[in-house]
Design a protein around this motif. Sequence first.
Motif, PDB file in Angstrom:
ATOM      1  N   HIS A  92       0.858  -1.177   0.000  1.00  0.00           N
ATOM      2  CA  HIS A  92       0.000   0.000   0.000  1.00  0.00           C
ATOM      3  C   HIS A  92       0.899   1.233   0.000  1.00  0.00           C
ATOM      4  CE1 HIS A  92      -3.317  -2.684   0.978  1.00  0.00           C
ATOM      5  NE2 HIS A  92      -2.622  -3.144   2.002  1.00  0.00           N
ATOM      6  N   ARG A 107      -3.076   7.941 -12.995  1.00  0.00           N
ATOM      7  CA  ARG A 107      -4.252   7.076 -13.148  1.00  0.00           C
ATOM      8  C   ARG A 107      -3.828   5.628 -13.416  1.00  0.00           C
ATOM      9  NH1 ARG A 107      -8.220   9.994 -16.673  1.00  0.00           N
ATOM     10  NH2 ARG A 107      -8.510  11.090 -14.689  1.00  0.00           N
ATOM     11  N   ALA A 110      -3.000   4.133 -10.186  1.00  0.00           N
ATOM     12  CA  ALA A 110      -4.227   3.884  -9.422  1.00  0.00           C
ATOM     13  C   ALA A 110      -4.874   2.580  -9.864  1.00  0.00           C
ATOM     14  CB  ALA A 110      -5.200   5.047  -9.592  1.00  0.00           C
ATOM     15  N   GLU A 111      -4.910   2.345 -11.168  1.00  0.00           N
ATOM     16  CA  GLU A 111      -5.514   1.124 -11.699  1.00  0.00           C
ATOM     17  C   GLU A 111      -4.666  -0.096 -11.363  1.00  0.00           C
ATOM     18  OE1 GLU A 111      -5.811   2.208 -15.773  1.00  0.00           O
ATOM     19  OE2 GLU A 111      -7.602   3.468 -15.482  1.00  0.00           O
ATOM     20  N   ARG A 114      -5.329  -0.958  -7.730  1.00  0.00           N
ATOM     21  CA  ARG A 114      -6.656  -1.554  -7.576  1.00  0.00           C
ATOM     22  C   ARG A 114      -6.668  -2.997  -8.052  1.00  0.00           C
ATOM     23  NH1 ARG A 114      -9.193   1.924 -10.434  1.00  0.00           N
ATOM     24  NH2 ARG A 114      -9.361   3.443  -8.747  1.00  0.00           N
ATOM     25  N   GLY A 117      -5.449  -5.241  -5.432  1.00  0.00           N
ATOM     26  CA  GLY A 117      -6.125  -5.182  -4.143  1.00  0.00           C
ATOM     27  C   GLY A 117      -5.425  -4.275  -3.149  1.00  0.00           C
ATOM     28  N   LYS A 119      -4.353  -0.326  -1.631  1.00  0.00           N
ATOM     29  CA  LYS A 119      -4.918   1.000  -1.462  1.00  0.00           C
ATOM     30  C   LYS A 119      -3.810   2.052  -1.525  1.00  0.00           C
ATOM     31  CE  LYS A 119      -9.024  -0.436   1.075  1.00  0.00           C
ATOM     32  NZ  LYS A 119      -9.844  -0.302   2.304  1.00  0.00           N
ATOM     33  N   THR A 120      -4.197   3.232  -2.004  1.00  0.00           N
ATOM     34  CA  THR A 120      -3.262   4.343  -2.148  1.00  0.00           C
ATOM     35  C   THR A 120      -3.873   5.579  -1.504  1.00  0.00           C
ATOM     36  OG1 THR A 120      -4.220   4.876  -4.319  1.00  0.00           O
ATOM     37  CG2 THR A 120      -2.249   3.476  -4.283  1.00  0.00           C
ATOM     38  N   ASP A 336     -13.971  -1.420   1.087  1.00  0.00           N
ATOM     39  CA  ASP A 336     -13.709  -0.772  -0.187  1.00  0.00           C
ATOM     40  C   ASP A 336     -13.427   0.720  -0.055  1.00  0.00           C
ATOM     41  OD1 ASP A 336     -14.122  -3.159  -1.561  1.00  0.00           O
ATOM     42  OD2 ASP A 336     -16.281  -2.804  -1.742  1.00  0.00           O
ATOM     43  N   ASN A 338     -11.751   4.151   0.303  1.00  0.00           N
ATOM     44  CA  ASN A 338     -10.388   4.623   0.068  1.00  0.00           C
ATOM     45  C   ASN A 338     -10.452   6.031  -0.499  1.00  0.00           C
ATOM     46  OD1 ASN A 338      -7.523   3.509  -1.962  1.00  0.00           O
ATOM     47  ND2 ASN A 338      -7.586   4.711  -0.103  1.00  0.00           N
ATOM     48  N   ASP A 341      -7.433   8.948  -2.899  1.00  0.00           N
ATOM     49  CA  ASP A 341      -6.473   7.978  -3.428  1.00  0.00           C
ATOM     50  C   ASP A 341      -5.803   8.499  -4.696  1.00  0.00           C
ATOM     51  OD1 ASP A 341      -8.568   7.831  -5.222  1.00  0.00           O
ATOM     52  OD2 ASP A 341      -8.850   5.663  -5.043  1.00  0.00           O
ATOM     53  N   ALA A 343      -6.479   7.833  -7.718  1.00  0.00           N
ATOM     54  CA  ALA A 343      -7.463   8.231  -8.728  1.00  0.00           C
ATOM     55  C   ALA A 343      -7.889   9.676  -8.503  1.00  0.00           C
ATOM     56  CB  ALA A 343      -8.668   7.301  -8.683  1.00  0.00           C
TER      57      ALA A 343
END
Length: 378
Positions: A92, A107, A110-111, A114, A117, A119-120, A336, A338, A341, A343
Amino acid sequence: MDRLRVAVVGAGRWAQRAHVPGWQRDERVEVVALVDTDADVLADAGRRFGIGRLTTDYRELLDDPSIDVIDVATANTAHFEVSEAAIEAGKHVLCEKPVHRDYRETRRLAEAARAKGLKTKLGFTFRYAPAVRYAKSLIDAGFIGTPYVFNGFEQNSQWIDPATPMRQVDPDADPAVLATSSIEGYGAPIIDIMHWWADAGLTSVVGTMRNFVPERVVRATGRSQRLNIDDGDMWICEFDGGMLGSIQSSYVTVGNLPGIEARFYGSEGALIVRLVEEAGICQTIRTATKDDVEFVEREIPREFFPPGGDSAEDWDSLFYANLCADFTTELLDGGDVNQGDFAQGALVQETVNAFEASFRRRAWVDFPLADDVAGDVA
């Protein structure tokens, strides 16, 4: 997990003022390692905070399965590299802004997180001010009604004196081209709050930048030279549903640090959050309604503070403690949720890129950015 083990990469001034104290304030967290390329800074920080594992190479930590979070508090130029490597290693990540000047790269990370699994979280410190969090709860409860206008200000006088040393962002920059500075480094937190509170799609922007103090002392050389950078700017934003927004950022406007003010007006009410240290208080929130239009100050409920926190505390320790506690809760709860983040960081950076494109083209720019526009300013 019932406890987080964190490694902080970058042990300089901001890490020591905000990151490490923010983590250590939470009994659910252990800061197990520090990284810095300056061995003296690293050793001093290790002694100050009682952290024994010290290294000058963050890569030595990536394969350690006991480390849950990599906190990136380095210079901007290393944000993306360290964040990408940490995500690839299954960690993380908390990273200071920006992750990358090209929002598409942020982005992409971020993807990638995700998909694994992970988190940022971005270092949007002011999002976690108790006053800002309380305001968001009022907005979500319908206090504003239909949003009409958001006004955001990031103002301080940190570099109004040209003799105050400044880091030269790009030594190879074309002196004839005005480069983004204030809007990217200082405007990002208020842009983040605008998007968070508005909760609506941005559709178009227009605005301009200025260089009010052209000659400045460069920190690396101690000499004065021409720095053609944005030290003041103003922008107008249009949103889905008709809401309007404005953003002003500058570090040559007289005022106290940190100097953020957010105003939100709607069909039922209005609120003003001011994150400026005045009379020993670092934050205030004032509200008004359509039936009682005079603004009055509100007390911020305890639930929006970190343990032991209050508005007489220094803003950086108070706000960052909330940031670290929020990320800790998100990770330990395992759900879920977050907020703030990568994104969101990409959205804020795309907005900055749109502002720059508007200035370069001297015209309104549509949002989201078209690929050709994004390529011109990234």
